[in-house]
Scaffold this active site. Structure first.
Site, PDB file in Angstrom:
ATOM      1  N   CYS A  82       1.802   6.605   1.974  1.00 56.75           N
ATOM      2  CA  CYS A  82       0.848   7.757   1.477  1.00 56.75           C
ATOM      3  C   CYS A  82      -0.634   7.080   1.861  1.00 56.75           C
ATOM      4  CB  CYS A  82       1.017   7.892   0.009  1.00 56.75           C
ATOM      5  SG  CYS A  82       2.881   8.017  -0.320  1.00 56.75           S
TER       6      CYS A  82
HETATM    7  N1  GLN Z   1       8.070   5.182  -1.084  1.00 56.72           N
HETATM    8  C1  GLN Z   1       7.018   6.095  -1.934  1.00 56.72           C
HETATM    9  C2  GLN Z   1       7.516   7.731  -1.664  1.00 56.72           C
HETATM   10  O1  GLN Z   1       8.597   8.158  -1.202  1.00 56.72           O
HETATM   11  C3  GLN Z   1       5.808   6.214  -1.073  1.00 56.72           C
HETATM   12  C4  GLN Z   1       6.071   6.593   0.264  1.00 56.72           C
HETATM   13  C5  GLN Z   1       4.806   6.210   0.967  1.00 56.72           C
HETATM   14  O2  GLN Z   1       3.755   5.400   0.917  1.00 56.72           O
HETATM   15  N2  GLN Z   1       4.306   7.199   2.162  1.00 56.72           N
HETATM   16  O3  GLN Z   1       6.840   8.366  -2.299  1.00 56.72           O
END
Ligand code: GLN
Length: 232
Positions: A2
Site C-alpha cells: 500500500c
Molecule cells: N498486507 C496488508 C493488506 O493486505 C497491506 C498490503 C499492502 O501493503 N499492500 O492490506
C-alpha cells in the site's frame, strides 16, 4: 504494498495533503511512482486526524478506491489538522476486503498504518483479540499498539521472526510521528510549516529525502531523527 503518508506541523487541510499534490495519495491510489509490490491501490483507503475536540483522532475508512469516494473531494478542503495519517490499500492475497482491514488502525490516541506483508503466525496470540480485522496488518497493528513507544524494537523483532516480512509502519499520536522503513520505500519532507513522512514523495520538491532501509524515523515539533534498526 500500500502507500501511506503522515503530516505533523501547522494545520493543513486533507485536500492539501492528500488530493491536491500532483503525486499525492489520491494519485498514488492508481499510479504510484515507487511501488515495488503491486500496481494500484484500489482496495480501500483511510484517514485519521486530530483536533482539539478530544485526544482520540477522528477516522474515516472505506473499502472503495480513494478515487471513487464521492464525498471526499467535498469534505477534504474543510478539514484541517496539524496531525494527519492516511493510507490507500492494495490488499494482500487472502486478506479480507472490508473497511475494517483498511488502515489507519486505531487504539486510544494512536493511529497506525502498515505497508507490506507479515506472516501472522509469528505475531503473539495475545494480539489477536485486540485486532480490528484478521488482516495481517491489523494483527500487526494490535501487537505494535500494545507498546507504541517501542515501535522500532517490535518491528525489528517481527522482522527477525519473519525474514520475508516487509514492515513499513507509520504511527501517530497527535504530537509526534514514528515510522519504520523495513523493506519498502519511505521519504521525508521537512517543510517550513511541518514534516511529512510518506511511502513516496507527493511532488518533485528537492527537499524530499529518502530514508535508508531498516531505519526508525521519529518526528516531533523539535525535528526529525533517524535511527538505524538492527535485527535483535
Ligand atoms: N498486507 C496488508 C493488506 O493486505 C497491506 C498490503 C499492502 O501493503 N499492500 O492490506
Amino acid at each position: 504494498m500500500c502507500r501511506h503518508v503522515a503530516w505533523l506541523g501547522a494545520p493543513r487541510t486533507l485536500a492539501g495533503l492528500l488530493l491536491d499534490p500532483g503525486h499525492g495519495l489520491l494519485h498514488q491510489s492508481w499510479e504510484p511512482r515507487r511501488q515495488a509490490h503491486g500496481t494500484v491501490n484500489a482496495d480501500g483507503w483511510g484517514v485519521g486526524w486530530y483536533s482539539p475536540a478530544r485526544p482520540e483522532p477522528a477516522r474515516w475508512r472505506s473499502s472503495r478506491p480513494m478515487w471513487a469516494e464521492a464525498s471526499l473531494t467535498s469534505v477534504a478542503p474543510h478539514v484541517a489538522s496539524g496531525c494527519v495519517l492516511a493510507a490507500v490499500r492494495d490488499a494482500t492475497v487472502g486478506m479480507p476486503g472490508d473497511e475494517s482491514a483498511c488502515a489507519p488502525f486505531a487504539r486510544g490516541r494512536h493511529l497506525l498504518s502498515h505497508n507490506g506483508v507479515v506472516d501472522r503466525s509469528v505475531l503473539p496470540a495475545e494480539a489477536w483479540p485486540r485486532a480490528e480485522s484478521v488482516c495481517d496488518s491489523a494483527v500487526l497493528a494490535a501487537h505494535l499498539l500494545d507498546e507504541p513507544a517501542a515501535l522500532g524494537e517490535r518491528v525489528a523483532a517481527v522482522g527477525a521472526a519473519d525474514p520475508r516480512a516487509r514492515l513499513n509502519v507509520l504511527l501517530a499520536d497527535g504530537e509526534r510521528l514514528l515510522a519504520t522503513a523495513w523493506g519498502d520505500t519511505l521519504s521525508v519532507l521537512q517543510a517550513p510549516d511541518g514534516v511529512a513522512v510518506a511511502s513516496e514523495p507527493w511532488d518533485d520538491d528537492p527537499a524530499w529525502s529518502d530514508v535508508p532501509d531498516r531505519t526508525l524515523v521519529t518526528v516531533t515539533p523539535d525535528g526529525v531523527d533517524l535511527t538505524p534498526l538492527e535485527i535483535p
